[in-house]
Design an enzyme around this catalytic site. Structure first.
Site, short mmCIF file in Angstrom:
data_model
loop_
_atom_site.label_atom_id
_atom_site.label_comp_id
_atom_site.label_asym_id
_atom_site.label_seq_id
_atom_site.Cartn_x
_atom_site.Cartn_y
_atom_site.Cartn_z
N CYS A 87 38.18 42.08 45.35
CA CYS A 87 37.68 43.46 45.28
C CYS A 87 36.97 43.86 46.59
CB CYS A 87 36.81 43.65 44.04
SG CYS A 87 36.56 45.38 43.66
N HIS A 177 39.98 41.79 39.66
CA HIS A 177 39.05 40.69 39.38
C HIS A 177 39.75 39.58 38.58
CE1 HIS A 177 35.25 42.42 40.80
NE2 HIS A 177 35.86 43.57 40.58
N GLU A 179 38.59 36.78 37.88
CA GLU A 179 37.59 35.97 37.18
C GLU A 179 37.28 36.49 35.77
OE1 GLU A 179 37.13 37.99 39.67
OE2 GLU A 179 35.14 38.87 39.78
#
Ligand code: XMP
Length: 521
Positions: A87, A177, A179
């Site tokens: 990002c 993202h 994660e």
């Protein structure tokens, strides 16, 4: 926690994203050590190249052209270490290597579909058979021109340069993202970066973590005495066991009954810790003191601060009695920190002051020992197993430090506490009786500050609303409401209304986090 300097690691440079810790966590889940450092603190000259196998640049609320708001030393990109930008990290990496970033015409927040453009080590097994994948985006800016020698790996409709790479120099950037759990197969992408690109070997487990934390505690407290605020929940229980292993008799646990506990909690805690685990425990009944301080207080942040301050005052009072106590140990977890202030000093916005963090007085006589402050709940549970704590303690639902105070929005009274304790008791008992307790991450009852009209036995009633909340979650950072079968909802609603005077309506909270939080205040 400064963890072992000798271990090979993935270094995460934090630019203030709410998700930075999730990146670390994912990597530790792979059995690889990873550490976070704030962009403000990292000095390229002090980076030990030998034990850093990869660098991840996190997301963050910044704009890459606001140079005065963050620090980024370009030299870090010249160390020959593989770099993955996520990002904001993707944007800063692109900009610093000669690309361009601009404001997106169509901002992307939430799920977006990306299409594969070409194969890459980073995206091995990441795209679905039809060469697309759903990822979670949260950005207003985007990379508009790639740096030299970069290629596009994946694109979304609104951002063509969603995944880019420069294989020769081992630079990778993703706009989304990976994660967060909402990104489909995000773990695969991170796994590819860690093992296929950084080529690091597994070196991290709960056992390593336990030994490292015990070493750290010994180093921090030496031969001084420590008191530990024990609540009986999993976090403080794990802290108490860690300290017990590290310093033995120099530890005294203090259990404060603030009058805002669940029904029978104080008896259970004293039985478990004093009688079964033989831990050196002082029981303090401070019900009256807490309730007095909270009289007529309805602001959530004020409640949290009052409770946090009073806990500390009591700990200090008892520390004086014990003599020569220098430290106070608490079960602060990473989500408590990230939602009160950023752990690494990067900028994240404050959501609420978790009582063992934001609620602490500015001047405190005792130094803090917070061995779990970089861990998530499920990591703490694994650590608890490693420390031989019983399954019953380890699998308990979390209970917040300010207790029932933040489940009674508005003014707190003894009567409300009494009603709520009963409602919560019936709810949790029903979950256990129906075999649902362990399917749910956290559940509780709350008492809303409004009364509504009901009819019972042909008579009008005007009583409180009881709100039930039950959520599923991985770490408390995001959550979904639990979908109960209708029969359960009906029976618990009846049970609460039939057994507790003062409640004539039961409602169920069906919001997720975000946009809500788990607790009401
Ligand atoms: P929220 O309401 O922030 O809650 O979504 C996330 C998790 O943290 C717990 N919580 C606290 N725990 N002290 C604690 O020890 C606090 O002040 C506190 N506030 C919230 C909450 O119960 C949930 O598990």
């Amino acid at each position: 926690m400064s963890l072992s300097n000798n271990l090979s690691k993935i270094l995460i440079i934090d630019f203030g994203s709410q998700f930075t810790q999730l990146i670390t966590r994912r990597i530790r889940e792979f059995g690889v050590f990873s550490e976070i450092i704030s962009h403000k603190k990292i000095k390229t000259s002090q980076v030990n190249k030998e034990n850093i196998s990869g660098i991840i640049l996190s997301g963050g609320p910044l704009n890459v052209y606001e140079n005065d708001k963050f620090k980024f030393d370009k030299k870090i990109l010249k160390l020959g270490i593989p770099v993955l930008g996520i990002c904001f990290g993707h944007q800063i990496l692109s900009k610093e290597l000669g690309g361009r970033v601009k404001q997106s015409k169509h901002r992307e927040f939430g799920l977006a579909t990306i299409n594969k453009v070409r194969n890459s080590k980073l995206t091995k097994n990441f795209f679905n058979k039809n060469n697309t994948n759903d990822v979670w985006m949260s950005h207003a800016d985007q990379v508009s021109k790639m740096p030299k020698n970069f290629k596009v790996i994946g694109s979304s409709k609104n951002s063509k340069l969603t995944i880019i790479e420069n294989v020769k120099d081992n630079f990778y950037g993703v706009q989304f993202h990976p994660e967060v759990t909402h990104t489909n197969k995000g773990k695969i992408l991170l796994h590819n970066f860690v093992f296929l690109i950084c080529k690091i070997r597994k070196n991290w487990s709960s056992k390593d973590q336990k030994l490292e934390l015990i070493r750290e505690i010994k180093k921090q407290v030496g031969s001084n005495k420590v008191i530990c605020g024990l609540s009986g929940g999993v976090d403080s229980s794990v802290v108490a066991q860690l300290l017990n292993k590290a310093i033995g008799k120099n530890l005294t646990c203090i259990f404060v009954n603030n009058g805002l506990l669940r029904k029978n909690e104080e008896t259970q805690v004293v039985n478990t810790f004093k009688k079964k685990l033989k831990i050196n425990l002082i029981y303090v009944n401070a019900e009256k003191e807490f309730i007095k301080k909270l009289t007529n207080v309805s602001d959530p942040e004020k409640k949290r601060k009052i409770i946090g301050n009073l806990f500390i005052k009591i700990f200090e009072r008892y520390a004086k009695k014990i003599k020569n106590v220098k430290f106070l140990a608490q079960g602060t977890l990473y989500p408590d920190l990230i939602e009160s202030r950023s752990v690494t000093g990067s900028q994240t916005s404050k959501i609420k002051s978790h009582h063992n963090v934001g609620g602490l007085p500015k001047r405190m006589k005792l130094e803090l020992v917070e061995p779990l402050k970089f861990l998530f709940k499920d990591e703490v549970r694994k650590l608890g197993l490693e420390l031989n704590l019983s399954k019953d303690i380890i699998s308990r639902h979390p209970f917040p430090g300010p207790g029932l105070a933040i489940r009674i929005p508005g003014i707190i009274t003894n009567e409300k506490i009494k009603i709520l304790k009963e409602a919560d008791y019936y709810f949790i008992k029903a979950l256990r009786d129906h075999g649902l307790y362990h399917k749910i991450w956290q559940a509780y009852a709350a008492l809303l500050p409004v009364k509504t009209v009901g009819v019972m036995g042909d008579n009008r009633t005007y009583e409180h609303i009881c709100l039930l909340r039950a959520i599923t979650s991985e770490d408390g950072m995001t959550a979904d409401f639990y979908n109960f079968p209708k029969g359960f909802m009906q029976s618990i609603s009846n049970e609460i209304i039939n057994n507790i005077r003062g409640i004539n309506r039961v409602v169920y909270d069906v919001t997720s986090k975000p946009p809500s939080t788990i607790e009401l205040e």
